[in-house]
Motif scaffolding. Structure first.
Motif, PDB file in Angstrom:
ATOM      1  N   CYS A 110     -50.292   3.266  12.912  1.00 39.22           N
ATOM      2  CA  CYS A 110     -49.659   3.594  11.629  1.00 39.22           C
ATOM      3  C   CYS A 110     -48.160   3.811  11.808  1.00 39.22           C
ATOM      4  O   CYS A 110     -47.350   3.292  11.041  1.00 39.22           O
ATOM      5  CB  CYS A 110     -50.315   4.831  11.034  1.00 39.22           C
ATOM      6  SG  CYS A 110     -49.574   5.368   9.486  1.00 39.22           S
ATOM      7  N   VAL A 111     -47.811   4.560  12.831  1.00 35.60           N
ATOM      8  CA  VAL A 111     -46.391   4.856  13.084  1.00 35.60           C
ATOM      9  C   VAL A 111     -45.619   3.578  13.395  1.00 35.60           C
ATOM     10  O   VAL A 111     -44.470   3.424  12.973  1.00 35.60           O
ATOM     11  CB  VAL A 111     -46.267   5.884  14.236  1.00 35.60           C
ATOM     12  CG1 VAL A 111     -44.834   6.035  14.695  1.00 35.60           C
ATOM     13  CG2 VAL A 111     -46.830   7.233  13.798  1.00 35.60           C
ATOM     14  N   ALA A 112     -46.251   2.650  14.090  1.00 36.65           N
ATOM     15  CA  ALA A 112     -45.576   1.421  14.496  1.00 36.65           C
ATOM     16  C   ALA A 112     -45.645   0.319  13.440  1.00 36.65           C
ATOM     17  O   ALA A 112     -44.939  -0.679  13.556  1.00 36.65           O
ATOM     18  CB  ALA A 112     -46.201   0.906  15.795  1.00 36.65           C
ATOM     19  N   ALA A 113     -46.454   0.501  12.423  1.00 34.57           N
ATOM     20  CA  ALA A 113     -46.712  -0.573  11.452  1.00 34.57           C
ATOM     21  C   ALA A 113     -45.591  -0.722  10.439  1.00 34.57           C
ATOM     22  O   ALA A 113     -44.899   0.243  10.112  1.00 34.57           O
ATOM     23  CB  ALA A 113     -48.009  -0.284  10.704  1.00 34.57           C
ATOM     24  N   PRO A 114     -45.447  -1.942   9.911  1.00 27.09           N
ATOM     25  CA  PRO A 114     -44.528  -2.121   8.785  1.00 27.09           C
ATOM     26  C   PRO A 114     -45.085  -1.398   7.557  1.00 27.09           C
ATOM     27  O   PRO A 114     -46.287  -1.109   7.482  1.00 27.09           O
ATOM     28  CB  PRO A 114     -44.504  -3.640   8.573  1.00 27.09           C
ATOM     29  CG  PRO A 114     -45.710  -4.172   9.256  1.00 27.09           C
ATOM     30  CD  PRO A 114     -46.088  -3.183  10.326  1.00 27.09           C
ATOM     31  N   ALA A 115     -44.221  -1.112   6.619  1.00 20.70           N
ATOM     32  CA  ALA A 115     -44.590  -0.309   5.453  1.00 20.70           C
ATOM     33  C   ALA A 115     -45.809  -0.838   4.722  1.00 20.70           C
ATOM     34  O   ALA A 115     -46.648  -0.052   4.276  1.00 20.70           O
ATOM     35  CB  ALA A 115     -43.398  -0.216   4.495  1.00 20.70           C
ATOM     36  N   GLU A 116     -45.941  -2.144   4.614  1.00 23.12           N
ATOM     37  CA  GLU A 116     -47.057  -2.700   3.848  1.00 23.12           C
ATOM     38  C   GLU A 116     -48.416  -2.469   4.515  1.00 23.12           C
ATOM     39  O   GLU A 116     -49.450  -2.619   3.882  1.00 23.12           O
ATOM     40  CB  GLU A 116     -46.856  -4.194   3.555  1.00 23.12           C
ATOM     41  CG  GLU A 116     -46.858  -5.083   4.768  1.00 23.12           C
ATOM     42  CD  GLU A 116     -45.491  -5.274   5.402  1.00 23.12           C
ATOM     43  OE1 GLU A 116     -45.380  -6.126   6.301  1.00 23.12           O
ATOM     44  OE2 GLU A 116     -44.531  -4.577   5.021  1.00 23.12           O
ATOM     45  N   ARG A 117     -48.426  -2.075   5.772  1.00 19.69           N
ATOM     46  CA  ARG A 117     -49.677  -1.782   6.475  1.00 19.69           C
ATOM     47  C   ARG A 117     -49.866  -0.300   6.755  1.00 19.69           C
ATOM     48  O   ARG A 117     -50.965   0.132   7.089  1.00 19.69           O
ATOM     49  CB  ARG A 117     -49.722  -2.548   7.795  1.00 19.69           C
ATOM     50  CG  ARG A 117     -49.840  -4.044   7.601  1.00 19.69           C
ATOM     51  CD  ARG A 117     -49.895  -4.756   8.916  1.00 19.69           C
ATOM     52  NE  ARG A 117     -50.246  -6.152   8.727  1.00 19.69           N
ATOM     53  CZ  ARG A 117     -50.645  -6.932   9.713  1.00 19.69           C
ATOM     54  NH1 ARG A 117     -50.723  -6.464  10.946  1.00 19.69           N
ATOM     55  NH2 ARG A 117     -50.962  -8.184   9.465  1.00 19.69           N
ATOM     56  N   ALA A 118     -48.813   0.463   6.635  1.00 17.21           N
ATOM     57  CA  ALA A 118     -48.867   1.876   7.021  1.00 17.21           C
ATOM     58  C   ALA A 118     -49.869   2.672   6.193  1.00 17.21           C
ATOM     59  O   ALA A 118     -50.585   3.527   6.732  1.00 17.21           O
ATOM     60  CB  ALA A 118     -47.481   2.496   6.924  1.00 17.21           C
ATOM     61  N   ALA A 119     -49.951   2.422   4.904  1.00 19.04           N
ATOM     62  CA  ALA A 119     -50.873   3.196   4.064  1.00 19.04           C
ATOM     63  C   ALA A 119     -52.320   2.969   4.483  1.00 19.04           C
ATOM     64  O   ALA A 119     -53.112   3.922   4.573  1.00 19.04           O
ATOM     65  CB  ALA A 119     -50.680   2.839   2.592  1.00 19.04           C
ATOM     66  N   LEU A 120     -52.686   1.729   4.733  1.00 17.51           N
ATOM     67  CA  LEU A 120     -54.051   1.433   5.178  1.00 17.51           C
ATOM     68  C   LEU A 120     -54.335   2.123   6.506  1.00 17.51           C
ATOM     69  O   LEU A 120     -55.375   2.774   6.670  1.00 17.51           O
ATOM     70  CB  LEU A 120     -54.262  -0.080   5.316  1.00 17.51           C
ATOM     71  CG  LEU A 120     -55.580  -0.511   5.969  1.00 17.51           C
ATOM     72  CD1 LEU A 120     -56.780  -0.030   5.159  1.00 17.51           C
ATOM     73  CD2 LEU A 120     -55.604  -2.020   6.148  1.00 17.51           C
ATOM     74  N   LEU A 121     -53.411   2.008   7.445  1.00 16.35           N
ATOM     75  CA  LEU A 121     -53.627   2.619   8.756  1.00 16.35           C
ATOM     76  C   LEU A 121     -53.653   4.142   8.677  1.00 16.35           C
ATOM     77  O   LEU A 121     -54.411   4.794   9.403  1.00 16.35           O
ATOM     78  CB  LEU A 121     -52.571   2.123   9.735  1.00 16.35           C
ATOM     79  CG  LEU A 121     -52.731   0.645  10.079  1.00 16.35           C
ATOM     80  CD1 LEU A 121     -51.490   0.122  10.785  1.00 16.35           C
ATOM     81  CD2 LEU A 121     -53.972   0.420  10.915  1.00 16.35           C
ATOM     82  N   ALA A 122     -52.853   4.710   7.779  1.00 15.20           N
ATOM     83  CA  ALA A 122     -52.884   6.162   7.594  1.00 15.20           C
ATOM     84  C   ALA A 122     -54.235   6.602   7.039  1.00 15.20           C
ATOM     85  O   ALA A 122     -54.785   7.630   7.466  1.00 15.20           O
ATOM     86  CB  ALA A 122     -51.759   6.600   6.662  1.00 15.20           C
ATOM     87  N   SER A 123     -54.807   5.821   6.124  1.00 20.71           N
ATOM     88  CA  SER A 123     -56.108   6.198   5.581  1.00 20.71           C
ATOM     89  C   SER A 123     -57.204   6.048   6.632  1.00 20.71           C
ATOM     90  O   SER A 123     -58.141   6.854   6.678  1.00 20.71           O
ATOM     91  CB  SER A 123     -56.436   5.399   4.313  1.00 20.71           C
ATOM     92  OG  SER A 123     -56.680   4.053   4.612  1.00 20.71           O
ATOM     93  N   VAL A 124     -57.081   5.053   7.504  1.00 20.86           N
ATOM     94  CA  VAL A 124     -58.045   4.907   8.596  1.00 20.86           C
ATOM     95  C   VAL A 124     -57.932   6.103   9.541  1.00 20.86           C
ATOM     96  O   VAL A 124     -58.945   6.696   9.934  1.00 20.86           O
ATOM     97  CB  VAL A 124     -57.827   3.574   9.347  1.00 20.86           C
ATOM     98  CG1 VAL A 124     -58.625   3.521  10.640  1.00 20.86           C
ATOM     99  CG2 VAL A 124     -58.179   2.395   8.451  1.00 20.86           C
ATOM    100  N   ALA A 125     -56.714   6.479   9.899  1.00 20.47           N
ATOM    101  CA  ALA A 125     -56.517   7.632  10.790  1.00 20.47           C
ATOM    102  C   ALA A 125     -57.056   8.909  10.149  1.00 20.47           C
ATOM    103  O   ALA A 125     -57.715   9.717  10.817  1.00 20.47           O
ATOM    104  CB  ALA A 125     -55.042   7.785  11.136  1.00 20.47           C
TER     105      ALA A 125
END
Length: 136
Positions: A110-125
């Motif tokens: 999530c921290v390393a992801a571009p903005a368009e992927r960060a929300a999805l990765l944050a919800s997974v975390a």
């Protein structure tokens, strides 16, 4: 005079892009879903507790695969996970350990992801963090 690297309009094509950074998270989510299903099958008393978590991991794998444009393996092609421990408490401890590792992986992604992927990765975390609470 030699052209600068990367500036030659007649130079070789760009190399093919590497695998999507989400691909390992897809694999991890599939492995977790399988581990939860296996533990639920081995310990039926835990099935009501573990089945929703397995379903969440499978849903995350599907969405991550869609975003990363990777194909999910068929159920028969999915790698088998290690057999769950015979003791339910030990099986839960192993799931907690895997879930902790997976939460940390998703957080780093999530921290390393571009903005368009960060929300999805944050919800997974976040989901993985709540799974740890459900395993207490």
């Amino acid at each position: 005079m030699a052209p600068l690297a990367g500036c030659d309009p007649f130079g070789p094509d760009d190399p093919a892009p590497g695998p999507d950074p989400l691909a390992p998270l897809v694999d991890e989510a599939l492995a977790l879903a399988g581990a939860y299903r296996d533990a639920a099958a081995a310990h039926p008393a835990l099935a009501d507790r573990l089945a929703p978590i397995a379903e969440t991991h499978a849903a995350h794998a599907a969405e991550l695969a869609r975003i990363a444009r990777v194909t999910l393996p068929s159920a028969s092609a999915a790698p088998a996970s290690a057999a769950p421990a015979a003791d339910p408490d030990t099986a839960l401890a192993a799931l907690r350990e895997r879930e902790t590792t997976a939460r940390d992986t998703a957080t780093r992604a999530c921290v390393a992801a571009p903005a368009e992927r960060a929300a999805l990765l944050a919800s997974v975390a976040a989901a993985r963090a709540t799974h740890l609470e459900a395993l207490r």
